[in-house]
Design an enzyme around this catalytic site. Sequence first.
Site, mmCIF file in Angstrom:
data_model
loop_
_atom_site.group_PDB
_atom_site.id
_atom_site.type_symbol
_atom_site.label_atom_id
_atom_site.label_comp_id
_atom_site.label_asym_id
_atom_site.label_seq_id
_atom_site.Cartn_x
_atom_site.Cartn_y
_atom_site.Cartn_z
ATOM 1 N N ARG A 263 15.726 -57.452 -19.242
ATOM 2 C CA ARG A 263 15.016 -57.627 -20.514
ATOM 3 C C ARG A 263 13.571 -58.044 -20.260
ATOM 4 O O ARG A 263 12.858 -58.419 -21.199
ATOM 5 C CB ARG A 263 15.732 -58.683 -21.369
ATOM 6 C CG ARG A 263 17.148 -58.272 -21.746
ATOM 7 C CD ARG A 263 17.925 -59.400 -22.419
ATOM 8 N NE ARG A 263 19.306 -58.986 -22.669
ATOM 9 C CZ ARG A 263 20.321 -59.822 -22.797
ATOM 10 N NH1 ARG A 263 20.124 -61.124 -22.714
ATOM 11 N NH2 ARG A 263 21.541 -59.379 -23.019
ATOM 12 N N ASP B 5 24.938 -58.032 -14.819
ATOM 13 C CA ASP B 5 25.756 -58.347 -15.990
ATOM 14 C C ASP B 5 25.326 -57.381 -17.100
ATOM 15 O O ASP B 5 24.542 -56.441 -16.852
ATOM 16 C CB ASP B 5 25.654 -59.832 -16.382
ATOM 17 C CG ASP B 5 24.366 -60.184 -17.124
ATOM 18 O OD1 ASP B 5 23.438 -59.333 -17.169
ATOM 19 O OD2 ASP B 5 24.268 -61.301 -17.654
ATOM 20 N N CYS C 156 20.244 -59.349 -14.344
ATOM 21 C CA CYS C 156 20.839 -59.844 -15.588
ATOM 22 C C CYS C 156 19.736 -59.756 -16.637
ATOM 23 O O CYS C 156 18.716 -59.103 -16.398
ATOM 24 C CB CYS C 156 21.447 -61.242 -15.434
ATOM 25 S SG CYS C 156 20.323 -62.609 -15.154
ATOM 26 N N GLY C 157 19.906 -60.399 -17.780
ATOM 27 C CA GLY C 157 18.889 -60.265 -18.827
ATOM 28 C C GLY C 157 17.526 -60.735 -18.360
ATOM 29 O O GLY C 157 16.514 -60.055 -18.514
ATOM 30 N N THR C 158 17.513 -61.915 -17.763
ATOM 31 C CA THR C 158 16.259 -62.488 -17.262
ATOM 32 C C THR C 158 16.135 -62.396 -15.745
ATOM 33 O O THR C 158 15.037 -62.575 -15.212
ATOM 34 C CB THR C 158 16.197 -63.980 -17.615
ATOM 35 O OG1 THR C 158 17.363 -64.611 -17.047
ATOM 36 C CG2 THR C 158 16.178 -64.211 -19.121
ATOM 37 N N GLY C 159 17.244 -62.233 -15.062
ATOM 38 C CA GLY C 159 17.273 -62.322 -13.596
ATOM 39 C C GLY C 159 17.443 -63.759 -13.128
ATOM 40 O O GLY C 159 17.654 -64.011 -11.937
ATOM 41 N N HIS D 15 7.361 -63.552 3.731
ATOM 42 C CA HIS D 15 7.359 -65.000 3.958
ATOM 43 C C HIS D 15 8.742 -65.626 3.939
ATOM 44 O O HIS D 15 9.004 -66.547 4.694
ATOM 45 C CB HIS D 15 6.509 -65.707 2.894
ATOM 46 C CG HIS D 15 5.047 -65.383 2.977
ATOM 47 N ND1 HIS D 15 4.086 -66.105 2.315
ATOM 48 C CD2 HIS D 15 4.380 -64.406 3.648
ATOM 49 C CE1 HIS D 15 2.898 -65.598 2.569
ATOM 50 N NE2 HIS D 15 3.048 -64.550 3.372
ATOM 51 N N ARG E 10 10.140 -72.637 8.118
ATOM 52 C CA ARG E 10 10.369 -73.024 6.719
ATOM 53 C C ARG E 10 11.700 -72.480 6.203
ATOM 54 O O ARG E 10 12.407 -73.168 5.451
ATOM 55 C CB ARG E 10 9.199 -72.514 5.853
ATOM 56 C CG ARG E 10 7.921 -73.274 6.154
ATOM 57 C CD ARG E 10 6.685 -72.596 5.622
ATOM 58 N NE ARG E 10 5.480 -73.263 6.096
ATOM 59 C CZ ARG E 10 4.280 -72.699 6.134
ATOM 60 N NH1 ARG E 10 4.100 -71.461 5.718
ATOM 61 N NH2 ARG E 10 3.235 -73.369 6.583
ATOM 62 N N ARG F 31 5.811 -69.925 11.524
ATOM 63 C CA ARG F 31 5.787 -70.899 10.414
ATOM 64 C C ARG F 31 6.772 -70.504 9.306
ATOM 65 O O ARG F 31 7.389 -71.362 8.667
ATOM 66 C CB ARG F 31 4.375 -71.081 9.865
ATOM 67 C CG ARG F 31 3.783 -69.910 9.106
ATOM 68 C CD ARG F 31 2.339 -70.216 8.701
ATOM 69 N NE ARG F 31 1.805 -69.257 7.755
ATOM 70 C CZ ARG F 31 1.396 -68.027 8.072
ATOM 71 N NH1 ARG F 31 1.489 -67.582 9.316
ATOM 72 N NH2 ARG F 31 0.897 -67.239 7.133
ATOM 73 N N HIS F 32 6.939 -69.212 9.118
ATOM 74 C CA HIS F 32 7.874 -68.763 8.084
ATOM 75 C C HIS F 32 9.322 -68.959 8.547
ATOM 76 O O HIS F 32 10.179 -69.372 7.770
ATOM 77 C CB HIS F 32 7.600 -67.313 7.706
ATOM 78 C CG HIS F 32 6.262 -67.129 7.047
ATOM 79 N ND1 HIS F 32 5.847 -67.913 5.999
ATOM 80 C CD2 HIS F 32 5.239 -66.282 7.315
ATOM 81 C CE1 HIS F 32 4.630 -67.552 5.628
ATOM 82 N NE2 HIS F 32 4.227 -66.562 6.422
HETATM 83 C C1 RB5 Z 1 23.260 -62.874 -21.101
HETATM 84 O O1 RB5 Z 1 23.057 -62.842 -22.476
HETATM 85 C C2 RB5 Z 1 22.120 -63.577 -20.407
HETATM 86 O O2 RB5 Z 1 22.255 -64.944 -20.586
HETATM 87 C C3 RB5 Z 1 22.083 -63.220 -18.950
HETATM 88 O O3 RB5 Z 1 21.958 -61.842 -18.812
HETATM 89 C C4 RB5 Z 1 20.963 -63.822 -18.136
HETATM 90 O O4 RB5 Z 1 19.731 -63.608 -18.725
HETATM 91 C C5 RB5 Z 1 21.170 -65.185 -17.675
HETATM 92 O O5 RB5 Z 1 20.348 -65.806 -17.003
#
Ligand code: RB5
Length: 143
Positions: free
Chosen positions: A108, A7, A64-67, A97, A136, A132-133
């Site tokens: 970010r 994104d 994305c920003g945080t993944g 695993h 699971r 085992r993997h």
């Molecule tokens: C977009 O601003 C942000 O929410 C998106 O990139 C992401 O971090 C969502 O989890």
Amino acid sequence: MLAIGCDHGGFELKQEIIKYLAEKNIPYKDFGCDTPEAVDYPVIGKAVAHAVANGECEKGILLCGTGIGISIAANKVKGIRAALCSDCFSAEATRLHNDANILAMGGRVVGPGLAVKIVDTFLNTPFSGEERHRRRISMIEEE
Ligand code: RB5
């Protein structure tokens, strides 16, 4: 073939990763987004997840920003094991695993230098195949 998507929060990092894939001659299919304008991460996350789940692509990379959001979306698709990684240890362990088939990262969160090392680790670490993997992993799909 590797599927890649992001994104707006992962757009810049995706450009860096694509540069790396091109240098290494790793074939990829880019599922967008194609500009830094805001897009909804579930759309891209699911498109990449479907490409991996249906066998069009072997593995995927999502940014994305945080993944976080994009990996949550991808993990809703049956057969997908998307792993959010910010370090090489986790990238290696999730291949060994969990046989993770999608790597997610936060644009970010991690810088480009670390991100390409994480990609390299993820792509070059095989699944251990240990019983085992396998057991699971098959339990994840039950329900
Ligand atoms: C977009 O601003 C942000 O929410 C998106 O990139 C992401 O971090 C969502 O989890």
